[in-house]
Every structure is written in structure tokens, then in C-alpha cells.
Design a protein around this motif. Structure first.
Motif, PDB file in Angstrom:
ATOM      1  N   LYS A   5      52.476  38.966  39.157  1.00  2.82           N
ATOM      2  CA  LYS A   5      51.195  39.336  38.610  1.00  2.82           C
ATOM      3  C   LYS A   5      51.059  40.370  37.654  1.00  2.82           C
ATOM      4  O   LYS A   5      52.026  41.256  37.701  1.00  2.82           O
ATOM      5  CB  LYS A   5      50.219  39.539  39.794  1.00  2.82           C
ATOM      6  CG  LYS A   5      50.409  40.370  40.794  1.00  2.82           C
ATOM      7  CD  LYS A   5      49.839  40.366  42.130  1.00  2.82           C
ATOM      8  CE  LYS A   5      50.135  41.579  43.112  1.00  2.82           C
ATOM      9  NZ  LYS A   5      49.401  41.506  44.221  1.00  2.82           N
ATOM     10  N   LEU A   7      48.640  43.680  36.385  1.00  2.00           N
ATOM     11  CA  LEU A   7      47.425  44.487  36.273  1.00  2.00           C
ATOM     12  C   LEU A   7      47.079  44.906  34.954  1.00  2.00           C
ATOM     13  O   LEU A   7      48.041  45.422  34.282  1.00  2.00           O
ATOM     14  CB  LEU A   7      47.664  45.666  37.114  1.00  2.00           C
ATOM     15  CG  LEU A   7      46.413  46.691  37.247  1.00  2.00           C
ATOM     16  CD1 LEU A   7      45.363  46.139  38.151  1.00  2.00           C
ATOM     17  CD2 LEU A   7      47.060  48.051  37.747  1.00  2.00           C
ATOM     18  N   HIS A  39      45.609  51.404  42.123  1.00  2.00           N
ATOM     19  CA  HIS A  39      46.138  49.960  41.846  1.00  2.00           C
ATOM     20  C   HIS A  39      47.583  49.943  40.962  1.00  2.00           C
ATOM     21  O   HIS A  39      48.311  48.995  40.996  1.00  2.00           O
ATOM     22  CB  HIS A  39      45.042  49.071  41.312  1.00  2.00           C
ATOM     23  CG  HIS A  39      43.889  49.095  41.909  1.00  2.00           C
ATOM     24  ND1 HIS A  39      44.123  48.541  43.271  1.00  2.00           N
ATOM     25  CD2 HIS A  39      42.605  49.333  41.944  1.00  2.00           C
ATOM     26  CE1 HIS A  39      42.735  48.262  43.967  1.00  2.00           C
ATOM     27  NE2 HIS A  39      41.958  49.001  42.969  1.00  2.00           N
ATOM     28  N   ASP A 127      48.531  35.130  37.378  1.00  2.00           N
ATOM     29  CA  ASP A 127      47.194  35.915  37.838  1.00  2.00           C
ATOM     30  C   ASP A 127      47.078  37.324  37.278  1.00  2.00           C
ATOM     31  O   ASP A 127      48.150  38.130  37.353  1.00  2.00           O
ATOM     32  CB  ASP A 127      47.582  36.301  39.616  1.00  2.00           C
ATOM     33  CG  ASP A 127      47.443  35.036  40.412  1.00  2.00           C
ATOM     34  OD1 ASP A 127      46.094  34.939  40.853  1.00  2.00           O
ATOM     35  OD2 ASP A 127      48.316  34.174  40.773  1.00  2.00           O
ATOM     36  N   TYR A 129      44.859  40.730  37.204  1.00  2.00           N
ATOM     37  CA  TYR A 129      43.962  41.918  37.915  1.00  2.00           C
ATOM     38  C   TYR A 129      43.388  42.777  36.821  1.00  2.00           C
ATOM     39  O   TYR A 129      44.248  43.501  36.216  1.00  2.00           O
ATOM     40  CB  TYR A 129      44.903  42.574  38.980  1.00  2.00           C
ATOM     41  CG  TYR A 129      45.214  41.397  40.069  1.00  2.00           C
ATOM     42  CD1 TYR A 129      44.486  41.588  41.168  1.00  2.00           C
ATOM     43  CD2 TYR A 129      46.162  40.395  39.814  1.00  2.00           C
ATOM     44  CE1 TYR A 129      44.733  40.489  42.205  1.00  2.00           C
ATOM     45  CE2 TYR A 129      46.634  39.782  40.963  1.00  2.00           C
ATOM     46  CZ  TYR A 129      45.880  39.738  42.138  1.00  2.00           C
ATOM     47  OH  TYR A 129      46.198  38.961  43.143  1.00  2.00           O
ATOM     48  N   THR A 131      41.010  46.015  35.280  1.00  3.25           N
ATOM     49  CA  THR A 131      40.512  47.311  35.523  1.00  3.25           C
ATOM     50  C   THR A 131      40.334  47.858  34.369  1.00  3.25           C
ATOM     51  O   THR A 131      40.413  47.258  33.328  1.00  3.25           O
ATOM     52  CB  THR A 131      41.509  48.276  36.330  1.00  3.25           C
ATOM     53  OG1 THR A 131      42.580  48.358  35.389  1.00  3.25           O
ATOM     54  CG2 THR A 131      41.912  47.530  37.575  1.00  3.25           C
ATOM     55  N   HIS A 154      41.323  38.193  38.517  1.00  3.88           N
ATOM     56  CA  HIS A 154      40.812  39.244  39.564  1.00  3.88           C
ATOM     57  C   HIS A 154      40.336  40.337  39.361  1.00  3.88           C
ATOM     58  O   HIS A 154      40.643  40.732  38.312  1.00  3.88           O
ATOM     59  CB  HIS A 154      42.072  39.527  40.907  1.00  3.88           C
ATOM     60  CG  HIS A 154      42.670  38.036  40.897  1.00  3.88           C
ATOM     61  ND1 HIS A 154      42.427  37.215  42.154  1.00  3.88           N
ATOM     62  CD2 HIS A 154      43.850  37.548  40.281  1.00  3.88           C
ATOM     63  CE1 HIS A 154      43.402  36.092  42.140  1.00  3.88           C
ATOM     64  NE2 HIS A 154      44.138  36.185  40.964  1.00  3.88           N
ATOM     65  N   TYR A 156      38.833  44.303  40.153  1.00  3.27           N
ATOM     66  CA  TYR A 156      38.795  45.064  41.136  1.00  3.27           C
ATOM     67  C   TYR A 156      37.587  45.868  40.869  1.00  3.27           C
ATOM     68  O   TYR A 156      37.374  46.749  39.978  1.00  3.27           O
ATOM     69  CB  TYR A 156      39.982  46.244  40.922  1.00  3.27           C
ATOM     70  CG  TYR A 156      41.253  45.716  41.541  1.00  3.27           C
ATOM     71  CD1 TYR A 156      41.417  45.353  42.996  1.00  3.27           C
ATOM     72  CD2 TYR A 156      42.462  45.540  40.850  1.00  3.27           C
ATOM     73  CE1 TYR A 156      42.468  45.163  43.493  1.00  3.27           C
ATOM     74  CE2 TYR A 156      43.596  45.000  41.156  1.00  3.27           C
ATOM     75  CZ  TYR A 156      43.638  44.951  42.718  1.00  3.27           C
ATOM     76  OH  TYR A 156      44.902  44.291  43.375  1.00  3.27           O
TER      77      TYR A 156
END
Length: 184
Positions: A5, A7, A39, A127, A129, A131, A154, A156
Motif C-alpha cells: 500500500k 501513503l 503514519h 490501496d 492512504y 494525508t 483511505h 486519514y
């Protein structure tokens, strides 16, 4: 082998976050730093990808639409375009690792005019994530592009911020209700 995944830490730069930044989103942007860094550390420790799509502009570019919308910001070669505070320190220590990737972008979306989609697909990453800042501008446009490219999104909520609290709250609802994102 578990699925990788990524970020995405979007536009967490001095000009967008520092108190004296040219287009800073204020205290909300600085307040998310501890959670955002956690994270980053968690993803790096798990050997997942930490990707830093970072806004870059050229001073007084007459062809860029943002020149008419915002004061000069994230100008190439200036301290304003550098990653903010502890994220900048972390990046200096980890920039040569295979799972850390920083690149410049010239539009709100981290996908527009970049190689991000190819980078993710070649590593079989599905996936994402998200921010960073601003929730209702660059984070939103990156999420919309990710949705249109069929990534699982996703967000955060402890690690996104905006100068506009109403826009921030609207974007969090939009991520969930219109993009099917998981808001964490």
C-alpha cells in the motif's frame, strides 16, 4: 506476501504549512504534523510506500492557471517548496530508500501530468492512504483522480487539513459519500 500500500503525503511544504508560508493553511496544517509523521513512520517501518507529491511552480508563470488564483507559492528552488519541519528532516534521512518517492507536481492532483499511476501499477499497489493539505483542494483532486483510476482510497482524517474548515468538512463527507473512500 501481503499487498503493498502507499501513503501519499500531499503538499506538506513550508509555503502551505509554516506560519510564514506564502499560502499557509494556518494552525490546522501544523496541528496534523504529529499524526502525519506517525503514519509516515508506520508505513516506512512496514516497508510500504511513502510518496510525497509536492507542488512546484515557477515565479509569475503566465501559462499556469494558479498564477491568477493565488499568490506565488512553492516556487522552484525556494525554501517555501521544501517539505515542512519534521517531515523535511525525515525525508532527508530516508530519501534514498526504495519505498520513499518524492516528486514535483504542477496541478492540484498528484496524478495530473505525473508518472504516479504508472509507478503504483508497476508495483501492484491498489490501496492509497491520503494525508496532507489542503483537504478540499489538492487532497480532494488527488482522491478524485485515484477514484477514477479505480484505486481503493483511505483518508486519514487526523492528517488532512485546510484553511477553510467548511471546505475541509465538506471534503471529508465527499470522500466517503461520493468516492466510497474509507475515512479513518
Amino acid at each position: 506476501m501481503s499487498e503493498k500500500k502507499a501513503l501519499l503525503v500531499i503538499d506538506y511544504t513550508n509555503d502551505f504549512v509554516a506560519e510564514n508560508g506564502a499560502l499557509n493553511c494556518g494552525e490546522p496544517g501544523r496541528a496534523i504534523q504529529p499524526a502525519l509523521l506517525q503514519h509516515v513512520h508506520d508505513f516506512a517501518a512496514n516497508n510500504d510506500y511513502v510518496i510525497l507529491p509536492t507542488d512546484l511552480h515557477h515565479l509569475n508563470d503566465p501559462y499556469h492557471p494558479e498564477t491568477k488564483l493565488f499568490p506565488p507559492h512553492n516556487i522552484e528552488g525556494t525554501p517555501g517548496q521544501e517539505l515542512y519541519d519534521q517531515l523535511g528532516v525525515w525525508y532527508q534521512e530516508h530519501q534514498h530508500e526504495q519505498n520513499v518517492w518524492k516528486y514535483n507536481k504542477n496541478r492540484y492532483s498528484g496524478f495530473q501530468n505525473t508518472d504516479l499511476d504508472n509507478f503504483l501499477r508497476s508495483r501492484d499497489i491498489k490501496d492509497l492512504y491520503l494525508t496532507g493539505v489542503c483537504t478540499d483542494i489538492c487532497v480532494l483532486h488527488t482522491a478524485i483522480a485515484a477514484y477514477n483510476l479505480n484505486y481503493r482510497i483511505h483518508i486519514y482524517s487526523d492528517s488532512v487539513a485546510s484553511f477553510d474548515q467548511v471546505g475541509h468538512e465538506w471534503a471529508l463527507r465527499h470522500f466517503k459519500n461520493s468516492l466510497g473512500a474509507e475515512v479513518l
